[in-house]
Design a protein around this motif. Structure first.
Motif, short mmCIF file in Angstrom:
data_model
loop_
_atom_site.label_atom_id
_atom_site.label_comp_id
_atom_site.label_asym_id
_atom_site.label_seq_id
_atom_site.Cartn_x
_atom_site.Cartn_y
_atom_site.Cartn_z
N ALA A 5 0.84 -1.20 0.00
CA ALA A 5 0.00 0.00 0.00
C ALA A 5 0.88 1.25 0.00
CB ALA A 5 -0.91 0.00 1.22
N LEU A 6 0.71 2.09 -1.01
CA LEU A 6 1.44 3.35 -1.04
C LEU A 6 0.85 4.31 -0.01
CD1 LEU A 6 1.81 4.05 -4.88
CD2 LEU A 6 3.43 2.95 -3.36
N PRO A 7 1.69 5.08 0.67
CA PRO A 7 1.15 6.09 1.56
C PRO A 7 0.41 7.17 0.78
CG PRO A 7 3.51 6.40 1.28
CD PRO A 7 3.16 5.11 0.60
N SER A 8 -0.59 7.76 1.39
CA SER A 8 -1.27 8.88 0.73
C SER A 8 -0.31 10.06 0.66
CB SER A 8 -2.52 9.27 1.50
OG SER A 8 -2.19 9.70 2.81
N TYR A 152 9.14 1.68 1.47
CA TYR A 152 8.82 0.36 0.93
C TYR A 152 9.16 -0.76 1.91
CZ TYR A 152 9.46 -3.89 -1.84
OH TYR A 152 9.43 -5.19 -2.30
N VAL A 153 8.25 -1.72 2.02
CA VAL A 153 8.46 -2.94 2.79
C VAL A 153 8.38 -4.11 1.81
CG1 VAL A 153 7.60 -4.41 4.66
CG2 VAL A 153 7.42 -1.91 4.84
N THR A 154 9.38 -4.97 1.79
CA THR A 154 9.42 -6.04 0.81
C THR A 154 8.28 -7.03 1.00
OG1 THR A 154 10.79 -7.52 2.14
CG2 THR A 154 11.95 -5.90 0.80
N VAL A 172 3.09 -4.22 12.51
CA VAL A 172 2.87 -3.09 11.61
C VAL A 172 3.41 -3.50 10.25
CG1 VAL A 172 3.38 -0.67 11.13
CG2 VAL A 172 3.06 -1.43 13.50
N VAL A 173 2.54 -3.54 9.25
CA VAL A 173 2.94 -4.05 7.94
C VAL A 173 3.68 -2.98 7.14
CG1 VAL A 173 2.13 -5.01 5.75
CG2 VAL A 173 1.08 -5.73 7.91
N GLU A 174 3.13 -1.78 7.07
CA GLU A 174 3.72 -0.70 6.28
C GLU A 174 4.47 0.28 7.18
OE1 GLU A 174 3.71 -0.79 3.10
OE2 GLU A 174 2.14 -2.24 2.66
N LYS A 175 5.42 1.00 6.60
CA LYS A 175 6.20 1.97 7.37
C LYS A 175 5.51 3.32 7.48
CE LYS A 175 10.75 0.05 6.13
NZ LYS A 175 12.03 0.33 5.42
N LEU A 176 4.85 3.76 6.41
CA LEU A 176 4.24 5.08 6.39
C LEU A 176 2.74 4.99 6.10
CD1 LEU A 176 6.78 7.33 4.43
CD2 LEU A 176 6.59 6.96 6.90
N ASP A 177 1.99 5.86 6.75
CA ASP A 177 0.57 6.00 6.44
C ASP A 177 0.33 7.14 5.46
OD1 ASP A 177 -0.18 3.93 8.21
OD2 ASP A 177 -0.07 5.31 9.90
N SER A 178 1.09 8.21 5.62
CA SER A 178 0.92 9.35 4.72
C SER A 178 2.26 10.07 4.56
CB SER A 178 -0.14 10.33 5.26
OG SER A 178 0.32 10.97 6.43
N LEU A 179 2.33 10.91 3.54
CA LEU A 179 3.53 11.68 3.23
C LEU A 179 3.09 13.05 2.74
CD1 LEU A 179 6.66 11.74 2.68
CD2 LEU A 179 6.12 10.93 0.39
N THR A 200 3.47 7.77 -8.62
CA THR A 200 2.71 6.67 -8.01
C THR A 200 2.57 5.51 -9.00
OG1 THR A 200 0.65 7.84 -8.61
CG2 THR A 200 1.44 8.09 -6.37
N ALA A 201 2.44 5.82 -10.29
CA ALA A 201 2.41 4.75 -11.29
C ALA A 201 3.75 4.05 -11.37
CB ALA A 201 2.03 5.32 -12.66
N ILE A 202 4.84 4.83 -11.43
CA ILE A 202 6.18 4.23 -11.47
C ILE A 202 6.42 3.38 -10.24
CG2 ILE A 202 8.65 4.76 -11.34
CD1 ILE A 202 8.06 7.22 -13.12
N GLU A 203 6.02 3.89 -9.07
CA GLU A 203 6.27 3.15 -7.83
C GLU A 203 5.48 1.85 -7.78
OE1 GLU A 203 8.12 2.51 -4.04
OE2 GLU A 203 8.59 3.61 -5.87
N ARG A 204 4.27 1.84 -8.31
CA ARG A 204 3.52 0.58 -8.36
C ARG A 204 4.30 -0.46 -9.18
NH1 ARG A 204 -2.67 0.90 -10.05
NH2 ARG A 204 -2.35 -1.37 -9.92
N GLY A 205 4.84 -0.03 -10.31
CA GLY A 205 5.62 -0.94 -11.12
C GLY A 205 6.92 -1.33 -10.47
#
Length: 559
Positions: A5-8, A152-154, A172-179, A200-205
């Motif tokens: 999950a990407l942070p908002s 990012y968490v692997t 805690v699964v993710e490191k960040l909730d928002s940025l 956000t598109a690049i990061e998804r890939g």
């Protein structure tokens, strides 16, 4: 799959806007080039100047290294100072911004932050004063990507944490909730919005690529890689997925790969597979080029019967990163809904095992293009698994041209192919292009995009010696696959494999001397250096960068 999950991401212009959202962040990360520029923090914090002055009086390194400074009237009490250093010297480039952002956000996370705000308290250098190998035109995107990289968490860690959570342990699964991104200077809002959409598109890939890359050879077998890709692209508009598992089909369509993978047939879970991904633009009339991408997906490389000895087998679960990067770029392009390109991609996944059925040196194997290949070294398997897919791409391009399709088309291979490229350039990728691609500047296009996105590539030139090296000396074969030495002990060890791929795939009939209707641009991209960060964490393995996802986006997407 435990999806990432990407942070908002929110964007604010000026610290005065941040002051109204004190409950929405718990650390302030200041990215700056010199301490004087931090005076801007006084808009937010009355005590920041005193806190920085006190820290400076007891720490002579303040301003040159990342520092956590307690500051009572900043939300969370955390002020992280992360310097860039100079930005306009001979070898400075946008990576200095990326390094500062990643280090600063990482320090905030270490301090307990999950809602950091990042302020950019500097002005990018004037383009006219920069060194020729520096490009800050994408600095906002580079900084966002660096912050996301820090968060990012692997996949394997996410799965482990979720398993703990299922056992009712705190996890805690993710490191960040928002940025939050705070710009001290006025930035065009449309520019920022587009930068966030692209990143956000690049990061998804990129996360798909590194999720696969970090998986060990049993977690990421060929079939498991295919399954992960299928799950990631499912439902993404414009992307179609196909998987070929049938060994008889692979033997017929991809004979070089089939023979390279023979020793893996004793265990079905290590069988090879071919993944085909297609992306079609939502606006067909806007397509300006059709890219054919081939990725090397060797999920473990023992070297085969030409066994890797000593410590040289360590890390060979990463020999699939070319295919991972291509898959990530396809996902990113779909997430972006990029209109300017169409993609046809072939990912060749296999385990280069050793056993009674191993491919042997001295064998002559006939490629899809009907070329007789003399095998000299089974540890040079990457060029084998990619060559027949390249031949298929060549066939498809020519079929499209015969049908009247005039869309410019080019073929790219992406692979962690040789140790030689690391010997030659260190932790950088390299491109090797044929004549039509060189003439059109396709390799330089990748290099320029790499500079802008902080993932530089070196341009290597294919010479006559590379073709002569693999040229046959008898009438018993048409091309030599390799010599019997490791690439690092071979002159031009990362250039000549491109000459082999060209010959064995039939691309030699589509060179500069071919007519305009026959010439096909081809660029081999060796990411053995750029796919990992080169930092060895003790006895562990290097970090994975997600290269070349961002570089491909910069090169192929519309600005």
């Amino acid at each position: 799959m435990a999806s990432s999950a990407l942070p908002s991401i929110s964007v604010l212009q000026g610290l005065s806007a941040l002051s109204t959202l004190s409950s929405s962040y718990d650390a302030l990360v200041a990215i700056f080039s010199d301490l004087d520029s931090l005076s801007v923090l006084s808009e937010l914090s009355a005590t920041s100047s005193a806190s920085i002055a006190l820290a400076r009086s007891i720490d002579k390194e303040l301003g040159s290294t990342v520092a956590l400074v307690p500051c009572a009237d900043i939300s969370g009490g955390r002020l992280v100072l992360s310097p860039t250093g100079s930005l306009d010297d001979d070898t400075d480039d946008v990576r200095k911004l990326a390094d500062a952002v990643k280090a600063g956000v990482s320090r905030a996370i270490q301090a307990g932050s999950s809602l950091p705000a990042v302020i950019f308290a500097f002005s990018p250098p004037d383009a006219g004063a920069l060194a020729p190998d520096a490009d800050y035109s994408r600095w906002i995107e580079v900084c966002i990507l660096a912050a996301l990289d820090a968060s990012y968490v692997t996949l394997v860690v996410r799965e482990h944490r979720l398993a703990k959570a299922a056992q009712q342990e705190k996890a805690v699964v993710e490191k960040l909730d928002s940025l939050a991104l705070v710009f001290s200077q006025n930035i065009d809002q449309e520019q920022i919005s587009r930068a966030i959409k692209r990143t956000t598109a690049i990061e998804r890939g990129r996360r798909l690529a590194v999720d696969m890359g970090y998986g060990d050879p049993e977690r990421m077998t060929p079939y498991n890689c295919a399954e992960l890709i299928q799950q990631a692209v499912s439902g993404v508009a414009g992307i179609t997925f196909e998987e070929i598992k049938d060994l008889e089909v692979i033997k017929r369509e991809y004979p070089l790969m089939y023979n390279s993978a023979r020793a893996s047939f004793s265990e079905k879970h290590t069988w090879p597979c071919v993944v085909k991904l297609e992306y079609r633009s939502p606006e067909p009339d806007s397509v300006r080029e059709h890219l054919y991408l081939v990725g090397k997906g060797v999920t473990y490389d023992t070297g085969g019967i030409t066994l890797k000895i000593g410590a040289s087998m360590r890390g060979m679960s990463r020999d699939k990163l070319g295919a991972c990067g291509v898959a990530g770029f396809v996902l990113a392009t779909g997430a972006m809904q990029e209109t300017s390109i169409s993609l046809s991609c072939i990912l060749a996944f296999e385990r280069n095992s050793i056993g009674p059925n191993s491919l042997l040196p001295d064998e002559v194997v006939i490629s899809r293009a009907g070329v007789r290949v003399l095998i000299n070294n089974t540890d040079a398997e990457g060029r084998l698994v990619m060559t027949d897919p390249v031949a298929e791409c060549r066939e498809r391009i020519m079929a499209a041209r015969r049908a009247g399709d005039t869309t410019p088309a080019a073929i790219y291979t992406a692979a962690t192919l040789t140790g030689h490229v690391i010997r030659a350039y260190g932790w950088y990728g390299a491109t090797v292009a044929n004549g039509p691609a060189r003439r059109a500047g396709y390799d330089r296009r990748l290099a320029q995009a790499g500079l802008a996105y902080g993932n530089p590539f070196e341009n290597s030139i294919m010479r006559r010696e590379d073709h002569a090296f693999v040229a046959p000396r008898t009438d018993r074969e048409d091309v030599y696959q390799s010599n019997s030495q490791p690439s690092i002990l071979t002159d031009r060890g990362h250039q000549y494999p491109a000459a082999f791929i060209i010959k064995a795939s039939g691309l030699d009939k589509h060179s500069l001397k071919a007519s305009d209707g026959l010439a096909i641009p081809f660029v081999h991209v060796d990411i053995a250096g750029s796919a990992e960060d080169g930092i060895e964490p003790g006895l562990g393995l290097c970090g994975i960068t997600g290269s070349p996802v961002a570089t491909f986006a910069g090169a192929f997407w519309s600005p």
